[in-house]
Design a protein around this motif. Structure first.
Motif, PDB file in Angstrom:
ATOM      1  N   GLY A  18       0.841  -1.210  -0.066  1.00 32.99           N
ATOM      2  CA  GLY A  18      -0.056   0.114   0.065  1.00 32.99           C
ATOM      3  C   GLY A  18       0.815   1.231   0.062  1.00 32.99           C
ATOM      4  O   GLY A  18       0.454   2.335   0.281  1.00 32.99           O
ATOM      5  N   ARG A  19       2.046   1.141  -0.393  1.00 37.71           N
ATOM      6  CA  ARG A  19       2.892   2.223  -0.561  1.00 37.71           C
ATOM      7  C   ARG A  19       3.363   2.643  -2.039  1.00 37.71           C
ATOM      8  O   ARG A  19       3.368   1.840  -2.797  1.00 37.71           O
ATOM      9  N   TYR A  20       3.830   3.878  -2.235  1.00 32.28           N
ATOM     10  CA  TYR A  20       4.081   4.046  -3.517  1.00 32.28           C
ATOM     11  C   TYR A  20       5.514   4.988  -3.458  1.00 32.28           C
ATOM     12  O   TYR A  20       5.818   5.507  -2.366  1.00 32.28           O
ATOM     13  N   LEU A  21       6.145   5.033  -4.530  1.00 30.51           N
ATOM     14  CA  LEU A  21       7.492   5.605  -4.646  1.00 30.51           C
ATOM     15  C   LEU A  21       7.455   6.720  -5.571  1.00 30.51           C
ATOM     16  O   LEU A  21       6.891   6.192  -6.925  1.00 30.51           O
ATOM     17  N   GLN A  42      18.449  -2.116 -12.746  1.00 33.08           N
ATOM     18  CA  GLN A  42      18.961  -1.928 -11.185  1.00 33.08           C
ATOM     19  C   GLN A  42      17.718  -2.209 -10.451  1.00 33.08           C
ATOM     20  O   GLN A  42      16.613  -1.916 -10.649  1.00 33.08           O
ATOM     21  N   HIS A  43      18.147  -3.007  -9.423  1.00 35.96           N
ATOM     22  CA  HIS A  43      16.978  -3.381  -8.522  1.00 35.96           C
ATOM     23  C   HIS A  43      16.203  -2.285  -7.483  1.00 35.96           C
ATOM     24  O   HIS A  43      17.237  -1.106  -7.320  1.00 35.96           O
ATOM     25  N   ILE A  44      15.114  -2.342  -7.454  1.00 38.83           N
ATOM     26  CA  ILE A  44      14.548  -0.968  -6.945  1.00 38.83           C
ATOM     27  C   ILE A  44      14.980  -0.710  -5.531  1.00 38.83           C
ATOM     28  O   ILE A  44      14.987   0.556  -5.169  1.00 38.83           O
ATOM     29  N   SER A  45      15.417  -1.698  -5.017  1.00 44.31           N
ATOM     30  CA  SER A  45      16.101  -1.376  -3.721  1.00 44.31           C
ATOM     31  C   SER A  45      17.457  -0.639  -3.477  1.00 44.31           C
ATOM     32  O   SER A  45      17.694   0.209  -2.479  1.00 44.31           O
ATOM     33  N   GLN A  46      17.961  -0.481  -4.732  1.00 39.61           N
ATOM     34  CA  GLN A  46      19.117   0.100  -4.813  1.00 39.61           C
ATOM     35  C   GLN A  46      18.837   1.591  -5.296  1.00 39.61           C
ATOM     36  O   GLN A  46      19.845   2.394  -5.219  1.00 39.61           O
ATOM     37  N   ILE A  47      17.532   1.928  -5.754  1.00 41.38           N
ATOM     38  CA  ILE A  47      17.232   3.321  -6.098  1.00 41.38           C
ATOM     39  C   ILE A  47      16.573   3.853  -4.896  1.00 41.38           C
ATOM     40  O   ILE A  47      16.588   4.818  -4.729  1.00 41.38           O
ATOM     41  N   ALA A  48      15.678   2.924  -4.084  1.00 40.71           N
ATOM     42  CA  ALA A  48      14.861   3.801  -2.966  1.00 40.71           C
ATOM     43  C   ALA A  48      14.772   2.601  -1.998  1.00 40.71           C
ATOM     44  O   ALA A  48      15.238   1.407  -2.213  1.00 40.71           O
ATOM     45  N   SER A  49      14.755   3.036  -0.771  1.00 39.95           N
ATOM     46  CA  SER A  49      14.515   2.095   0.516  1.00 39.95           C
ATOM     47  C   SER A  49      13.137   1.625   0.871  1.00 39.95           C
ATOM     48  O   SER A  49      12.239   2.420   1.123  1.00 39.95           O
ATOM     49  N   SER A 106      -3.376  14.733  -7.681  1.00 38.02           N
ATOM     50  CA  SER A 106      -2.707  15.980  -7.019  1.00 38.02           C
ATOM     51  C   SER A 106      -2.285  15.487  -5.711  1.00 38.02           C
ATOM     52  O   SER A 106      -1.527  16.230  -5.248  1.00 38.02           O
ATOM     53  N   HIS A 107      -2.851  14.513  -5.128  1.00 40.53           N
ATOM     54  CA  HIS A 107      -2.485  13.928  -3.731  1.00 40.53           C
ATOM     55  C   HIS A 107      -1.418  13.290  -3.640  1.00 40.53           C
ATOM     56  O   HIS A 107      -0.750  13.119  -2.790  1.00 40.53           O
ATOM     57  N   TYR A 108      -0.954  12.766  -4.943  1.00 34.57           N
ATOM     58  CA  TYR A 108       0.446  12.008  -5.201  1.00 34.57           C
ATOM     59  C   TYR A 108       1.589  13.018  -5.418  1.00 34.57           C
ATOM     60  O   TYR A 108       2.822  12.349  -5.283  1.00 34.57           O
ATOM     61  N   LYS A 109       1.314  14.220  -5.362  1.00 35.32           N
ATOM     62  CA  LYS A 109       2.514  15.162  -5.766  1.00 35.32           C
ATOM     63  C   LYS A 109       3.304  15.242  -4.755  1.00 35.32           C
ATOM     64  O   LYS A 109       2.639  15.491  -3.617  1.00 35.32           O
ATOM     65  N   THR A 110       4.556  15.143  -4.488  1.00 37.84           N
ATOM     66  CA  THR A 110       5.528  15.375  -3.350  1.00 37.84           C
ATOM     67  C   THR A 110       6.763  15.692  -3.652  1.00 37.84           C
ATOM     68  O   THR A 110       7.375  15.403  -4.920  1.00 37.84           O
ATOM     69  N   ALA A 111       7.519  16.261  -2.874  1.00 34.44           N
ATOM     70  CA  ALA A 111       8.670  16.607  -2.978  1.00 34.44           C
ATOM     71  C   ALA A 111       9.897  15.724  -2.510  1.00 34.44           C
ATOM     72  O   ALA A 111      11.147  15.646  -2.539  1.00 34.44           O
ATOM     73  N   ARG A 112       9.568  14.522  -1.837  1.00 29.30           N
ATOM     74  CA  ARG A 112       9.964  13.618  -1.137  1.00 29.30           C
ATOM     75  C   ARG A 112      10.046  12.513  -2.268  1.00 29.30           C
ATOM     76  O   ARG A 112       9.458  11.314  -2.153  1.00 29.30           O
ATOM     77  N   HIS A 113      11.042  12.547  -3.029  1.00 33.29           N
ATOM     78  CA  HIS A 113      11.359  11.438  -4.050  1.00 33.29           C
ATOM     79  C   HIS A 113      12.380  10.323  -3.421  1.00 33.29           C
ATOM     80  O   HIS A 113      12.812  10.424  -2.489  1.00 33.29           O
ATOM     81  N   LYS A 155      11.552   8.126  -1.505  1.00 35.59           N
ATOM     82  CA  LYS A 155      11.095   7.562  -0.334  1.00 35.59           C
ATOM     83  C   LYS A 155       9.814   7.013  -0.052  1.00 35.59           C
ATOM     84  O   LYS A 155       8.995   7.441  -0.883  1.00 35.59           O
ATOM     85  N   PRO A 156       9.575   5.864   0.351  1.00 34.69           N
ATOM     86  CA  PRO A 156       8.095   5.259   0.389  1.00 34.69           C
ATOM     87  C   PRO A 156       7.209   5.991   0.833  1.00 34.69           C
ATOM     88  O   PRO A 156       7.418   6.566   2.144  1.00 34.69           O
ATOM     89  N   LEU A 157       5.848   6.385   0.503  1.00 32.87           N
ATOM     90  CA  LEU A 157       5.006   7.232   0.966  1.00 32.87           C
ATOM     91  C   LEU A 157       3.603   6.307   0.858  1.00 32.87           C
ATOM     92  O   LEU A 157       3.425   5.249   0.096  1.00 32.87           O
ATOM     93  N   VAL A 158       2.690   6.604   1.812  1.00 35.63           N
ATOM     94  CA  VAL A 158       1.427   5.859   1.755  1.00 35.63           C
ATOM     95  C   VAL A 158       0.654   6.097   0.691  1.00 35.63           C
ATOM     96  O   VAL A 158       0.341   7.189   0.429  1.00 35.63           O
ATOM     97  N   ALA A 159       0.187   4.936  -0.074  1.00 33.89           N
ATOM     98  CA  ALA A 159      -0.933   5.285  -1.199  1.00 33.89           C
ATOM     99  C   ALA A 159      -2.093   4.796  -0.786  1.00 33.89           C
ATOM    100  O   ALA A 159      -3.356   5.195  -1.209  1.00 33.89           O
ATOM    101  N   MET A 160      -2.253   3.673   0.270  1.00 35.91           N
ATOM    102  CA  MET A 160      -3.506   3.122   0.625  1.00 35.91           C
ATOM    103  C   MET A 160      -3.355   2.757   2.223  1.00 35.91           C
ATOM    104  O   MET A 160      -2.438   1.924   2.269  1.00 35.91           O
ATOM    105  N   LYS A 161      -4.309   3.066   2.958  1.00 34.94           N
ATOM    106  CA  LYS A 161      -4.490   2.156   4.230  1.00 34.94           C
ATOM    107  C   LYS A 161      -4.716   0.751   4.171  1.00 34.94           C
ATOM    108  O   LYS A 161      -6.046   0.733   3.781  1.00 34.94           O
ATOM    109  N   ILE A 162      -3.978  -0.041   4.491  1.00 31.30           N
ATOM    110  CA  ILE A 162      -4.664  -1.473   4.594  1.00 31.30           C
ATOM    111  C   ILE A 162      -4.381  -2.201   5.773  1.00 31.30           C
ATOM    112  O   ILE A 162      -3.532  -1.829   6.680  1.00 31.30           O
ATOM    113  N   LYS A 163      -5.066  -3.230   5.989  1.00 31.79           N
ATOM    114  CA  LYS A 163      -5.093  -3.913   7.330  1.00 31.79           C
ATOM    115  C   LYS A 163      -3.699  -5.049   7.295  1.00 31.79           C
ATOM    116  O   LYS A 163      -3.123  -5.092   6.050  1.00 31.79           O
ATOM    117  N   ASP A 164      -3.324  -5.604   8.257  1.00 28.19           N
ATOM    118  CA  ASP A 164      -2.303  -6.403   8.464  1.00 28.19           C
ATOM    119  C   ASP A 164      -2.220  -7.597   7.592  1.00 28.19           C
ATOM    120  O   ASP A 164      -1.171  -7.852   7.197  1.00 28.19           O
TER     121      ASP A 164
END
Length: 804
Positions: free
Chosen positions: A556-559, A576-583, A620-627, A629-638
């Motif tokens: 439920g996160r996005y980069l 390149q693996h995504i883990s080498q581009i973002a955490s 418009s909600h997805y616009k961010t200056a925090r490139h 870095k994982p950000l919440v896209a949807m709140k999900i249960k465990d």
């Protein structure tokens, strides 16, 4: 001498010595006096030139002679410091009104050093005469110089408010000053208004003093900052270069800079702009040229064709000294102490100084007029008894005896007797008697006028006003700097920072990501993509380097990743693996990505979870200056995961979303059924699931699409759009698979196929089977499809993906 040794703590000695040193450099070196606006070295230079006759109406004189006079008589410091101060007084990019005129190389706005003082020549400017005017009329106090051999003025009479007109800058111990230059006519007008109305506010004064007026011109932004500085002594404004855009013959355009901010080194500015071009930190600049000549400053920035000049200019304003902040810090010496003052306090201090100067000058003139009147009266009395006076003088033994006889016999004073005995014979004519009477009458009028000035404060103020108006009339000129009320916001377009280029962007199931130039992609062929064994491409798109990729994960996160920051890798290489581009977490899996060029409310991201929750959130909600870095896209249960995130066009509410479940249920409804919510929400129910059922596919479907379904038993089923039944959200839906009591088919994966999709890939733990989609016949609703692989040898089907 007796030796005296004191035992004192080091901190006391250091504190005492540094305190004395600090007081000296504050009062006697780095800060200007509020009355004449000059630092001690500047005052001594002007006074030395004035006292030696090196004035504006005479010939130029070697600078070395002046520097030698200043060092020898007044300022026992290094010759370079005196010469540098003298040169600065002659630089028209430092001072608004020059105090020294100089012949020869006196430096440049590029911070080139001036010629040695043996080569240059200088004299006082005409305006300096107004600073030194009436100096010989006891208008200011004089103090002994450093070796007590002569006297020097503590301050100059300064018949104009020089501190505001030419400004000042300096750093001492614990204090610094930054007072900007102002327009002479504006400052004098404000001073005249303040004389008439001492209760004026700073805001009222600003009707006359609009703001600083830099010798280099430029545009000053931020009238609130100016007002704050004028009220408190501290404030901040933005100063930017004056520019224009020209069109060249070859169709290109160029930005031309004609004025730069105050105190900016032009050579360094040109070098910095060219470095940005060479390092490709800004795209679109071909060449930077310094075209400054005798006609004025000019920097040409030539641009490529079809480049947005204003976007380039905004970037340069942000990243070079084409725009700088100017911080007011109006500190000056007042009553022997450094003080932070607003503009009204500075003018008040100047006026107090002028009142004292004019009063002392008037007293000086009055005394001289009265002394002359006394002599004239004695001469007139002597001429009235001329024969007796001549006879008395002839009978005297010598000059001393003649003077004594005149004093005793006719009650002449000593001064009158001196004038009589020194009288020349031609003065005994009738003409001279008339001239003496006229001089007497003129002196009587002059004395009355001077006494009126001393006795009537308003008359004294009128004298100050008249002289200021004369100076204003003689020296006024047009304002050089433009004032703008608001500070302009700088918006930097991506196209300035990143070249616009089309590239291929691919992401694989196992998380390998790369962008590839179209040249590499076309040379290799789309089938020759570099992949690990059993990995496959989730999506491959042709995108622009100025776009932003939104990469969604199962948690439920996005980069948010700018495309130009994704590594440029050949099509045949792995990526390149995504883990080498973002955490991201170790168990986090990429489920989909999309590319966005504009974050607005015309499009949205539809997110669906395994447990049947769905939500739609505008871009418009997805616009961010925090490139990166994982950000919440949807709140999900465990116990839930996101299975897909799809970009949809909000302007087309008739679009259909279709969902398939593990047990073969199908539900289709328009996206208008979905409410638009914020980014940190959990969404609403997408489908009413049976027990132990879950969603395996959620996507947008159109009439031209078909859906390819894979079951765990190796069967494929392809259904057309006509099989789907449009209903309402959160219903159970229709059954697509025929229920078997023994070994029932369960949907493990399904994909929406458009007309361009040609191949399918069935995947088990150990193998991949590739086939042609058009060989799978369209099925009806209640069938399980046809077996494609034998699970006894291939293994149980785990996944399905399709490609062109």
């Amino acid at each position: 001498m007796a030796e005296v040794i004191q035992s004192l703590p080091l901190e006391d000695v250091i504190g005492d010595r540094f305190g004395r040193y600090s007081k000296y450099i504050i009062q006697e070196r780095a800060l200007p006096d509020v009355r004449d606006g000059l630092k001690p070295v500047q005052r001594r230079i002007l006074y030395s030139m004035y006292s030696s006759g090196n004035t504006y109406d005479k010939n130029f004189r070697k600078s070395a002679k002046t520097v030698g006079d200043v060092i020898g008589n007044l300022h026992p410091h290094g010759d370079s410091s005196v010469y540098d101060a003298m040169v600065r007084l002659s630089q028209d990019w430092k001072l608004r009104h020059l105090l020294v005129e100089m012949h020869g190389n006196n430096g440049s706005i590029d911070n080139d050093p001036p010629a040695a003082m043996r080569y240059t020549e200088a004299k006082l400017s005409q305006l300096s005469e107004q600073l030194l005017r009436d100096l010989n009329k006891e208008t200011v106090d004089f103090v002994p110089n450093y070796d007590d051999t002569q006297m020097e003025p503590m301050v100059l009479p300064a018949r104009l408010p020089n501190l505001l007109i030419n400004g000042s800058t300096g750093i001492s111990a614990g204090y610094a000053t930054d007072i900007p230059p102002h327009n002479l006519a504006e400052v004098i007008t404000a001073t005249l208004k303040l004389i008439d109305n001492p209760d004026m506010t700073v805001k009222q004064l600003m009707k006359y003093v609009k703001g600083p007026d830099f010798p280099t011109g430029g545009i000053i932004q931020g009238i609130d900052g100016i007002q704050k500085a004028y009220e408190t002594g501290k404030g901040k404004v933005i100063v930017r270069a004056k520019t224009e855009t020209e069109t060249l013959r070859n169709g290109r355009s160029q930005i031309v800079v004609t004025e730069i901010p105050y105190e900016v080194n032009k050579g360094n500015l040109v070098k910095k702009i060219d470095e940005l071009r060479a390092d490709k930190k800004v795209e679109g600049i071909i060449e930077v040229r310094d075209e400054t000549d005798r006609s004025g400053l000019r920097i040409a920035i030539e641009l490529k064709k079809d480049v947005n000049a204003s976007a380039i200019l905004n970037y340069l304003f942000k990243n070079t000294d084409l725009q700088v902040a100017y911080n007011f810090n109006m500190v000056a010496i007042s009553d022997g102490r450094p003080k932070l003052m607003g503009i009204k306090q500075i003018i008040d201090c100047y006026l107090s100084h002028q009142i004292e100067v004019v009063s002392r000058r008037t007293k000086f003139d009055l005394k001289h007029a009265e002394d002359r009147m006394h002599i004239v009266e004695g001469l007139m009395k002597a001429l009235s008894i001329l024969d007796e006076v001549i006879a008395l003088i002839r009978e005297s033994k010598n000059k001393r005896d003649a003077k004594d006889n005149l004093v005793v016999t006719y009650d002449f004073t000593e001064a009158q007797a001196e004038a009589i005995v020194m009288l020349q014979l031609y003065r005994l004519t009738n003409t001279d008697i008339v001239a003496l009477q006229e001089e007497h009458d003129a002196l009587a009028n002059k004395i009355a006028g001077l006494q009126h000035i001393l006795n009537d404060h308003q008359a004294l103020l009128n004298v100050i006003k008249t002289e200021l108006e004369e100076i204003k009339k003689q020296f006024k000129d047009a304002r050089l700097s433009t004032i703008e009320a608001e500070i302009a916001e700088i918006k930097i377009d991506k196209e300035v920072l990143v070249p616009s280029e089309l590239v291929m962007l691919s992401v694989t199931h196992e998380g390998y990501m790369k962008r590839t130039s179209l040249r590499s992609y076309n040379a290799s062929g789309k089938e020759e993509i570099g992949l690990k064994a059993n990995d496959y491409v989730i999506k491959c798109l042709e995108v622009n380097t100025q776009d932003t990729a939104l990469v969604f994960t199962n948690k439920g996160r996005y980069l948010s990743i700018p495309v130009h920051k994704i590594p440029d890798i050949k099509w045949k290489d792995l990526g390149q693996h995504i883990s080498q581009i973002a955490s991201i977490d170790e168990d986090e899996i990429i489920i989909n990505y999309d590319v966005v060029s504009k974050f607005d409310d015309q499009a949205a991201i539809m997110t669906v979870t395994r447990n049947g929750m769905i939500k739609m959130t505008t871009l418009s909600h997805y616009k961010t200056a925090r490139h990166l870095k994982p950000l919440v896209a949807m709140k999900i249960k465990d116990d839930d995961v996101v299975i897909n995130a799809v970009k949809v066009d909000v302007t087309k509410p008739e679009q259909l979303v279709t969902l398939l479940s593990y047990k073969g249920m199908s539900l289709t409804y328009p996206i208008s059924e979905l409410p638009t919510t914020g980014i940190r929400t959990g969404g609403v129910k997408a489908i009413n699931l049976k027990a132990e059922d879950y969603v395996v596919m959620a996507d947008i479907v159109s009439e031209s699409d078909t859906i390819l379904i894979a079951t765990q038993r190796g069967a494929l089923k392809r259904i057309g759009f006509n099989v789907l039944q449009v209903a309402k959200r959160a219903q159970r839906g229709i059954t697509l698979l025929k229920e078997l009591k023994k070994q029932p088919h369960r949907i493990v994966a399904a994909r929406v196929c458009d007309v361009s999709t040609t191949q399918y890939h069935l995947i088990s733990d150990e193998d991949v089977y590739i086939g042609q989609i058009n060989k799978i016949h369209l099925s009806e609703q209640y069938t399980n499809g046809s077996f494609v692989v034998d699970t006894t040898t291939f293994g149980e089907v785990k996944n399905l993906y399709v490609s062109e």
